[in-house]
Design an enzyme around this catalytic site. Structure first.
Site, PDB file in Angstrom:
ATOM      1  N   ARG A  88       0.833  -1.217   0.000  1.00  0.00           N
ATOM      2  CA  ARG A  88       0.000   0.000   0.000  1.00  0.00           C
ATOM      3  C   ARG A  88       0.857   1.252   0.000  1.00  0.00           C
ATOM      4  O   ARG A  88       1.023   1.923  -1.002  1.00  0.00           O
ATOM      5  CB  ARG A  88      -0.955  -0.015   1.206  1.00  0.00           C
ATOM      6  CG  ARG A  88      -2.108   0.997   1.087  1.00  0.00           C
ATOM      7  CD  ARG A  88      -1.733   2.440   1.399  1.00  0.00           C
ATOM      8  NE  ARG A  88      -1.256   2.652   2.756  1.00  0.00           N
ATOM      9  CZ  ARG A  88      -0.843   3.818   3.228  1.00  0.00           C
ATOM     10  NH1 ARG A  88      -0.832   4.899   2.433  1.00  0.00           N
ATOM     11  NH2 ARG A  88      -0.394   3.935   4.467  1.00  0.00           N
ATOM     12  N   CYS A 113       6.095   9.543   0.072  1.00  0.00           N
ATOM     13  CA  CYS A 113       4.804  10.185   0.310  1.00  0.00           C
ATOM     14  C   CYS A 113       4.436  11.005  -0.915  1.00  0.00           C
ATOM     15  O   CYS A 113       5.165  11.919  -1.286  1.00  0.00           O
ATOM     16  CB  CYS A 113       4.867  11.078   1.547  1.00  0.00           C
ATOM     17  SG  CYS A 113       3.318  11.970   1.842  1.00  0.00           S
ATOM     18  N   HIS A 133       7.211   4.502  12.123  1.00  0.00           N
ATOM     19  CA  HIS A 133       7.105   4.404  10.658  1.00  0.00           C
ATOM     20  C   HIS A 133       8.076   5.429  10.076  1.00  0.00           C
ATOM     21  O   HIS A 133       7.742   6.609   9.947  1.00  0.00           O
ATOM     22  CB  HIS A 133       5.656   4.721  10.261  1.00  0.00           C
ATOM     23  CG  HIS A 133       5.365   4.620   8.797  1.00  0.00           C
ATOM     24  ND1 HIS A 133       4.423   3.741   8.290  1.00  0.00           N
ATOM     25  CD2 HIS A 133       5.847   5.299   7.731  1.00  0.00           C
ATOM     26  CE1 HIS A 133       4.343   3.885   6.981  1.00  0.00           C
ATOM     27  NE2 HIS A 133       5.211   4.834   6.619  1.00  0.00           N
TER      28      HIS A 133
END
Length: 311
Positions: free
Chosen positions: A24, A249, A216
């Site tokens: 993902r 990102c 993370h």
């Protein structure tokens, strides 16, 4: 730094849970389209390697994240292994309902520790963004579905620069109070160092129990492994990572990939920390998806092993 050192136990845990986010969070920022079958093969290779939590897709608008458009089909066709959690990111109620329609085991929601990041990316304040998750939390409770929370920009923001640890703590606490069973703290642009990680975890763990926190880290500045090591010594036992160092990102310019799962596991193996992961099979998954993307893994460990095999 000496005061920081005195504030944590100075020994790592004996066991760490890896949350694999490659299918993902990793793939969503890759431009090369990956087929449904290849996504499924990747997820199955990861589960065969012993990873028992895999973020397998995201139910977001295909307009914004085209790579995730096939998530419903992935969940529908996936052959699931017993004991493995197949989770999905669900940013709104529509996404939650779509995830439930294909029997996602868990869902994740996300907030930001930066007001600027929240405003520029979803056009609302942090508090407003979290309020949008109220119906998801209510529906998840009725359906007996666990919800994991993410906080982005915990070390820094592409717009604001450094983020105060207390601000991270406030957002994490709100997600925890809403009912998230675990809060993953994300260094979205990878600017953290061990000292700043320790300060941030000190602030957050004063509001949320350490055993409800995960880390993370992105490796933009090459600090992810050292930051994880610092977090382990603080008492963290859950680490997010992405196979082959995939991703980044899509909303944070300059943010390189997540820390590579195989690099994390190599370090943990060297510390005699159990993960339950078969390292050779993990490398196979890394090489598989890297070949499909037409590029070498970001992982230094994967590249070192590839070089040793061909030399």
């Amino acid at each position: 730094m000496s005061n920081l050192i005195n504030s944590f136990p100075l020994f790592p845990p004996t066991q760490v849970k890896i949350v694999e986010v490659g299918p993902r969070d990793g793939l969503q920022n890759e431009a090369t389209p990956i087929s449904v079958n290849d996504k499924i093969s990747l997820i199955e290779k990861l589960s065969h390697a012993g990873i028992n939590y895999i973020e397998s897709g995201s139910f977001v608008s295909p307009k914004w994240v085209p790579q995730m458009a096939t998530s419903p089909e992935v969940f529908e066709k996936l052959i699931r292994e017993e004991g493995v959690t197949y989770a999905a990111l669900t940013p709104n109620m529509q996404g939650f309902e779509a995830a439930m329609a294909v029997n996602a085991d868990e869902v994740a929601i996300f907030g930001a520790a930066s007001e600027s990041f929240s405003q520029k990316n979803i056009n609302c304040s942090i508090d407003e963004s979290l309020e949008r998750f109220t119906p998801i939390m209510a529906a998840a409770k009725v359906a007996n579905i666990k919800v994991r929370g993410y906080v982005s920009c915990v070390m820094g923001c592409p717009y604001e620069g450094n983020i105060a640890p207390e601000q991270v703590a406030k957002v994490a606490e709100k997600l925890y109070q809403m009912g998230c069973y675990e809060i993953s703290l994300g260094d979205t642009i990878g600017v953290g160092t061990p000292a700043s990680v320790i300060k941030m975890l000190q602030a957050v763990s004063a509001r949320v129990p350490m055993n409800k926190l995960a880390v993370h880290f992105h490796d933009t500045y090459g600090q992810a492994l050292t930051n994880i090591y610092a977090a382990l010594q603080m008492g963290i036992t859950v680490v997010d990572s992405a196979i082959a160092g995939l991703g980044g990102c899509p909303y944070a310019k300059g943010a390189s990939g997540n820390v590579a799962t195989e690099d994390v596991v190599y370090m943990l193996n060297g510390l005699s920390i159990n993960t339950g992961i078969n390292f050779e099979e993990l490398l196979d998954a890394s090489w598989f998806i890297s070949e499909k993307l037409g590029k070498a893994p970001i992982s230094k460990v994967s590249n070192a092993y590839l070089a040793s095999k061909t030399s």
